[in-house]
Design a protein around this motif. Sequence first.
Motif, PDB file in Angstrom:
ATOM      1  N   THR A   1       0.827  -1.205   0.000  1.00 54.68           N
ATOM      2  CA  THR A   1       0.000   0.000   0.000  1.00 54.68           C
ATOM      3  C   THR A   1       0.862   1.255   0.000  1.00 54.68           C
ATOM      4  O   THR A   1       0.509   2.257  -0.636  1.00 54.68           O
ATOM      5  CB  THR A   1      -0.933  -0.016   1.218  1.00 54.68           C
ATOM      6  OG1 THR A   1      -0.159  -0.241   2.409  1.00 54.68           O
ATOM      7  CG2 THR A   1      -1.984  -1.107   1.091  1.00 54.68           C
ATOM      8  N   ALA A   2       2.000   1.231   0.700  1.00 57.89           N
ATOM      9  CA  ALA A   2       2.897   2.390   0.687  1.00 57.89           C
ATOM     10  C   ALA A   2       3.443   2.642  -0.704  1.00 57.89           C
ATOM     11  O   ALA A   2       3.601   3.798  -1.122  1.00 57.89           O
ATOM     12  CB  ALA A   2       4.043   2.191   1.678  1.00 57.89           C
ATOM     13  N   ALA A   3       3.755   1.587  -1.454  1.00 55.91           N
ATOM     14  CA  ALA A   3       4.243   1.764  -2.816  1.00 55.91           C
ATOM     15  C   ALA A   3       3.184   2.432  -3.689  1.00 55.91           C
ATOM     16  O   ALA A   3       3.490   3.318  -4.501  1.00 55.91           O
ATOM     17  CB  ALA A   3       4.650   0.417  -3.409  1.00 55.91           C
ATOM     18  N   LEU A   4       1.918   2.039  -3.529  1.00 58.02           N
ATOM     19  CA  LEU A   4       0.845   2.712  -4.256  1.00 58.02           C
ATOM     20  C   LEU A   4       0.796   4.188  -3.892  1.00 58.02           C
ATOM     21  O   LEU A   4       0.692   5.061  -4.766  1.00 58.02           O
ATOM     22  CB  LEU A   4      -0.502   2.063  -3.940  1.00 58.02           C
ATOM     23  CG  LEU A   4      -0.782   0.677  -4.508  1.00 58.02           C
ATOM     24  CD1 LEU A   4      -2.139   0.185  -4.004  1.00 58.02           C
ATOM     25  CD2 LEU A   4      -0.757   0.687  -6.029  1.00 58.02           C
ATOM     26  N   ALA A   5       0.872   4.492  -2.590  1.00 57.89           N
ATOM     27  CA  ALA A   5       0.744   5.876  -2.121  1.00 57.89           C
ATOM     28  C   ALA A   5       1.915   6.733  -2.557  1.00 57.89           C
ATOM     29  O   ALA A   5       1.785   7.964  -2.639  1.00 57.89           O
ATOM     30  CB  ALA A   5       0.617   5.893  -0.602  1.00 57.89           C
ATOM     31  N   ALA A   6       3.063   6.123  -2.841  1.00 53.36           N
ATOM     32  CA  ALA A   6       4.249   6.863  -3.281  1.00 53.36           C
ATOM     33  C   ALA A   6       4.438   6.806  -4.791  1.00 53.36           C
ATOM     34  O   ALA A   6       5.480   7.223  -5.301  1.00 53.36           O
ATOM     35  CB  ALA A   6       5.497   6.321  -2.587  1.00 53.36           C
ATOM     36  N   HIS A   7       3.451   6.305  -5.522  1.00 57.46           N
ATOM     37  CA  HIS A   7       3.519   6.192  -6.986  1.00 57.46           C
ATOM     38  C   HIS A   7       4.662   5.280  -7.426  1.00 57.46           C
ATOM     39  O   HIS A   7       5.351   5.541  -8.407  1.00 57.46           O
ATOM     40  CB  HIS A   7       3.647   7.570  -7.638  1.00 57.46           C
ATOM     41  CG  HIS A   7       2.497   8.475  -7.337  1.00 57.46           C
ATOM     42  ND1 HIS A   7       1.263   8.346  -7.944  1.00 57.46           N
ATOM     43  CD2 HIS A   7       2.375   9.512  -6.464  1.00 57.46           C
ATOM     44  CE1 HIS A   7       0.436   9.266  -7.471  1.00 57.46           C
ATOM     45  NE2 HIS A   7       1.084   9.981  -6.569  1.00 57.46           N
ATOM     46  N   ARG A   8       4.815   4.187  -6.699  1.00 59.28           N
ATOM     47  CA  ARG A   8       5.815   3.183  -7.057  1.00 59.28           C
ATOM     48  C   ARG A   8       5.166   1.818  -7.271  1.00 59.28           C
ATOM     49  O   ARG A   8       5.821   0.787  -7.199  1.00 59.28           O
ATOM     50  CB  ARG A   8       6.873   3.088  -5.953  1.00 59.28           C
ATOM     51  CG  ARG A   8       7.588   4.388  -5.670  1.00 59.28           C
ATOM     52  CD  ARG A   8       8.602   4.245  -4.555  1.00 59.28           C
ATOM     53  NE  ARG A   8       9.714   3.389  -4.958  1.00 59.28           N
ATOM     54  CZ  ARG A   8      10.690   3.013  -4.125  1.00 59.28           C
ATOM     55  NH1 ARG A   8      10.681   3.408  -2.862  1.00 59.28           N
ATOM     56  NH2 ARG A   8      11.672   2.253  -4.569  1.00 59.28           N
ATOM     57  N   GLY A   9       3.865   1.823  -7.537  1.00 57.51           N
ATOM     58  CA  GLY A   9       3.115   0.581  -7.624  1.00 57.51           C
ATOM     59  C   GLY A   9       3.136  -0.086  -8.980  1.00 57.51           C
ATOM     60  O   GLY A   9       2.502  -1.126  -9.164  1.00 57.51           O
ATOM     61  N   GLY A  10       3.855   0.511  -9.955  1.00 58.35           N
ATOM     62  CA  GLY A  10       3.948  -0.114 -11.264  1.00 58.35           C
ATOM     63  C   GLY A  10       2.785   0.164 -12.185  1.00 58.35           C
ATOM     64  O   GLY A  10       2.508  -0.611 -13.103  1.00 58.35           O
TER      65      GLY A  10
END
Length: 483
Positions: free
Chosen positions: A104-113
């Motif tokens: 979820t943190a990756a999504l929130a930081a625009h690192r979710g691909g």
Amino acid sequence: MLDDVMAALDAVLPRLAAVTGTPGVAVAVATSEELRTAATGFADLAASTPMTAETVAPAGSLTKPVTGLAFARLVEAGAVGWDTPVDDVLPAGLRGPGAAPVTTAALAAHRGGYRSDIVTALAPSAPVEPILDYVRRRHGAGRAVEYGGALPLVAQPGPYSYSSFGIGVLGGVVEHLAGEPYEARVDREVFAAAGMTGTNVNGAVGATGYTAFGDWCVPSPPLRTAAYPGAGMNTSAADFARLLQSLLRTARGDRGLVGPDSLAAMTTPRVERPSPHGVRSFSGLTFELADPDLGEDWWWGHTAAFPWGFWWEARVWPHRDLAAVAVGNRWDMARFHNPATRSAPGLAVDWAGRWARSGAPAKLPDRDGGPRWTGPRPTPESSRWMGVLVGERTHGLLGVPEALPVAELTGGARSLGGGDASGWDPAAFGRGVAQARAVAPDPAALGALGRELGPAAALWMLECGASSADVTMPVGFYAGTAR
């Protein structure tokens, strides 16, 4: 503290709106204890509706921190963690088979691909799709929305890739864990809690956005977004300042919408990002952050836009107990992006921060704030070119299939400077829109259409403020197609 800053903004705002060709601008500036506003110009040119700090307008990516705050409240309640694998907190199989693991943190930081997916625009009459259904459907399609799916939706997780769709997935987590629609959750947990009484998701607005060609302003196509956790909020400068004021109090240690530890997690740099502000920039968790090396002048916030008629800037300087937010209803069509260094909202917010730190200038520009005609007068030929560009942006880049209400758009077109508008040709504008729609969303065909307009159109674009002699179409960036 704010008297001098607001006096200076009141004096300079009309001139700032005039030189940037912005029909209306509203600003709100806050400390932990005080909130002040200023505004100038019009929310709607045809109706002469004044722009005010309470005027509700589409706020685009300012929605992203709202989704982040709603998610942070679930973290504090123990329902989820920032580093939880997203597939553990979504309905089973929602993202399809073989989805790469992402937190979820990756999504929130625009690192979710996920690729951009600007707003997944829809006609206003389209039904509101539940966000979980939207996320499932888009994963099933597997393509980004721009130019009819020219690029895949999914890339490798890890590198920074700004994505409204990625925040939409995070909004799906909020809806799934909360057990209620996303809109109802943020309305109660964020908007009502912060006193944002005029704010909504997928609701009514009180301002008209404008696609601007020099100083000739055409109402932007009426649109809303299916990716509403990433770009679907409608708010006012004053309402969003109330949210920022609440976060200022949290930054100094008070419990607000979230606790200080949650806010600190959201405003910790996670990955460096391209900077539109002239300083190093980072992504936090749904917030954009300036370089921490700025020390006392460090800020966090978000730039936002909604196609093709609104730009916003919002910043919080926690060490100076200051926040500012501004909106303007202009999209400069000669430049795809309207950066903070040249837009009325960006400059107003930047100057408010500077003046709060070092004092307002003793002398402000003497020139009046009346609009001036500084661009080319419309002609039947340029009216068609305008239609081609509006059609390319809407039917091509955004992939909206429905016909635009051309009569409504042309009927609301106005000059800011009072110049000769006798050359404006609504029928030619409509023909241009139809030309673009006929070949949309094919990026190669749209690029060819732009080239066919020829050197006269390219020079006209320069007159409108383009940075090069080219008919501005973002097919290269969003579709990987040569322009």
